[in-house]
Design an enzyme around this catalytic site. Structure first.
Site, PDB file in Angstrom:
ATOM      1  N   THR A 200       1.517  -4.638  -2.674  1.00 21.16           N
ATOM      2  CA  THR A 200       1.185  -5.275  -1.969  1.00 21.16           C
ATOM      3  C   THR A 200       2.448  -6.502  -1.132  1.00 21.16           C
ATOM      4  OG1 THR A 200      -0.677  -4.637  -1.559  1.00 21.16           O
ATOM      5  CG2 THR A 200      -0.341  -7.088  -0.344  1.00 21.16           C
ATOM      6  N   ARG A 228     -11.949   3.468   0.422  1.00 18.91           N
ATOM      7  CA  ARG A 228     -11.647   2.168  -0.300  1.00 18.91           C
ATOM      8  C   ARG A 228     -11.155   1.167   0.609  1.00 18.91           C
ATOM      9  NH1 ARG A 228      -7.502  -1.049  -2.265  1.00 18.91           N
ATOM     10  NH2 ARG A 228      -8.201  -2.147  -3.776  1.00 18.91           N
ATOM     11  N   GLY A 230      -9.575  -2.757   0.004  1.00 19.30           N
ATOM     12  CA  GLY A 230      -8.727  -3.643  -0.520  1.00 19.30           C
ATOM     13  C   GLY A 230      -9.145  -5.232  -0.284  1.00 19.30           C
ATOM     14  N   ASP A 231      -8.828  -5.740  -0.673  1.00 26.12           N
ATOM     15  CA  ASP A 231      -8.663  -7.907  -0.404  1.00 26.12           C
ATOM     16  C   ASP A 231      -7.600  -7.543   0.671  1.00 26.12           C
ATOM     17  OD1 ASP A 231      -6.889  -7.352  -1.860  1.00 26.12           O
ATOM     18  OD2 ASP A 231      -6.331  -9.981  -1.835  1.00 26.12           O
ATOM     19  N   THR A 250      -1.700 -10.574  -3.169  1.00 30.64           N
ATOM     20  CA  THR A 250      -1.745  -9.393  -4.705  1.00 30.64           C
ATOM     21  C   THR A 250      -2.618  -8.994  -5.206  1.00 30.64           C
ATOM     22  OG1 THR A 250      -0.058  -8.139  -4.849  1.00 30.64           O
ATOM     23  CG2 THR A 250       0.244 -10.203  -4.928  1.00 30.64           C
ATOM     24  N   GLY A 251      -3.000  -8.117  -5.652  1.00 34.28           N
ATOM     25  CA  GLY A 251      -3.389  -7.852  -7.184  1.00 34.28           C
ATOM     26  C   GLY A 251      -4.731  -7.319  -6.748  1.00 34.28           C
ATOM     27  N   GLY A 253      -7.615  -5.626  -6.087  1.00 35.67           N
ATOM     28  CA  GLY A 253      -7.857  -6.481  -4.610  1.00 35.67           C
ATOM     29  C   GLY A 253      -9.454  -6.639  -4.946  1.00 35.67           C
TER      30      GLY A 253
HETATM   31  N1  ASP Z   1      -4.741  -6.204  -3.040  1.00 33.07           N
HETATM   32  C1  ASP Z   1      -4.338  -4.675  -2.801  1.00 33.07           C
HETATM   33  C2  ASP Z   1      -5.642  -3.443  -2.714  1.00 33.07           C
HETATM   34  O1  ASP Z   1      -6.642  -3.777  -3.442  1.00 33.07           O
HETATM   35  C3  ASP Z   1      -3.195  -4.246  -3.822  1.00 33.07           C
HETATM   36  C4  ASP Z   1      -1.523  -5.031  -3.915  1.00 33.07           C
HETATM   37  O2  ASP Z   1      -1.659  -6.755  -4.175  1.00 33.07           O
HETATM   38  O3  ASP Z   1      -1.360  -4.579  -4.347  1.00 33.07           O
HETATM   39  O4  ASP Z   1      -5.320  -2.735  -1.943  1.00 33.07           O
END
Ligand code: ASP
Length: 332
Positions: A200, A228, A230-231, A250-251, A253
């Site tokens: 992200t 789906r 994410g955050d 980022t991470g 989600g």
């Molecule tokens: N946070 C993002 C998600 O879950 C993915 C990411 O940050 O790499 O969609």
């Protein structure tokens, strides 16, 4: 050149901080050529953001231009380099928020928009709603004059290979567990699982007028199903800008949504009176680690110009630029 969490505080008069995701390759897999390519892309993003803010541009322009560069780069999981869903298509999410006016715009599950962050900005500025999804968001993009981008544009061999690998792991019953301990998590779920969920891009900017803006854009996790989301397009989870700070996440989600991570950092500053550094530490190394597998990181800026880049993974592609145009990038 590399910076870690232990560096002295970074403070700017005005400027911009970015991330390109926490799914960084292990040091021994990151070839000098690839590392150089990431550093160059991060530098290009920061330069674009700085240039946008140097003239009459605002923090909103800075965030959008910085994120657009990373959306166009196949290196990052956003825009052109987005992960593929289980159906083999891209489905992108983005959001942007302005702290002073507490205005926000977000899009989820868009498939044919080259720069989802621009569309999120249109939602914020040209629409009475905050979050648009799927076909409706794409129809709104056309109304805003953003052409439909063909699916070939979004194809990258690397993400296609990642999808095949994720499907193979799934077929072998090696799908990601929902709970594993952070620390062991990157080993337990494997670097591949983190890679599938990460990459992200995002940015936070503070301009000369004191406006704080945060924005995030992503292709989400590889092999995602059932629509789906994410955050990243969820205001308060993946992105937040308020009176005290702006945050882009980022991470993994699902964990960032459950813990309203971006808003929690702002709330800790507002309610507990802690600094940006303490707030990011408490959430990234406290809440997320305590609640197992909350892998990820944040970039953040506060209204005084303090910059934080905080993560609980092996690295996070990241960088910042100050009011003089001095650019710094780091990975591990
Ligand atoms: N946070 C993002 C998600 O879950 C993915 C990411 O940050 O790499 O969609």
């Amino acid at each position: 050149m590399e910076e870690t969490r232990a560096v002295d505080s970074i403070k700017v008069k005005w400027g911009l901080v970015i991330h390109g995701g926490v799914g960084v390759l292990p040091r021994d897999q990151l070839t000098p050529e690839l590392e150089e390519a990431y550093r160059a892309a991060l530098t290009e993003s920061l330069s674009a953001g700085f240039e946008a803010m140097s003239g009459v541009g605002s923090a909103i322009d800075g965030v959008v231009e910085a994120v657009k560069v990373m959306e166009d780069s196949p290196l990052f999981n956003a825009g052109r380099g987005s992960n593929f869903t289980a159906d083999g298509v891209v489905s992108m999410d983005a959001s942007i928020m302005e702290g002073g006016t507490v205005s926000a715009g977000a899009v989820a599950g868009v498939r044919d928009v080259r720069h989802p962050i621009r569309l999120a900005r249109h939602v914020m500025e040209d629409c009475p709603h905050v979050l648009l999804a799927g076909e409706g968001a794409e129809a709104f993009a056309r109304e805003m004059g953003m052409p439909s981008q063909g699916s070939d544009f979004f194809f990258t061999q690397r993400r296609w290979d990642d999808l095949q690998a994720a499907k193979e792991r799934e077929a072998k019953g090696e799908a990601t567990p929902n709970t594993v301990d952070v620390g062991a998590a990157e080993v337990a779920v494997g670097a591949d699982e983190l890679k599938d969920r990460a990459g992200t891009v995002g940015s936070v900017a503070l301009d000369r007028e004191g406006r704080l803006v945060a924005g995030t854009s992503t292709g989400g996790s590889a092999n995602k199903k059932w629509g789906r989301i994410g955050d990243s397009p969820v205001v308060a989870a993946g992105t937040y800008a308020g009176s005290h700070c702006g945050v882009s996440c980022t991470g993994w989600g699902e964990y960032f949504i459950r813990h309203a991570v971006a808003h929690d950092i702002q709330a800790r500053m507002a309610y507990l009176g802690v600094s940006l550094r303490e707030a990011t530490d408490q959430v990234v190394h406290g809440t997320l680690e305590d609640h197992r597998a909350g892998l990820g990181g944040v970039v953040a800026m506060d209204r005084d110009g303090y910059v934080e880049m905080c993560f609980n993974t092996r690295g996070m592609y990241r960088g910042w630029v100050d009011e003089t145009g001095r650019v710094r990038v780091a990975i591990f």
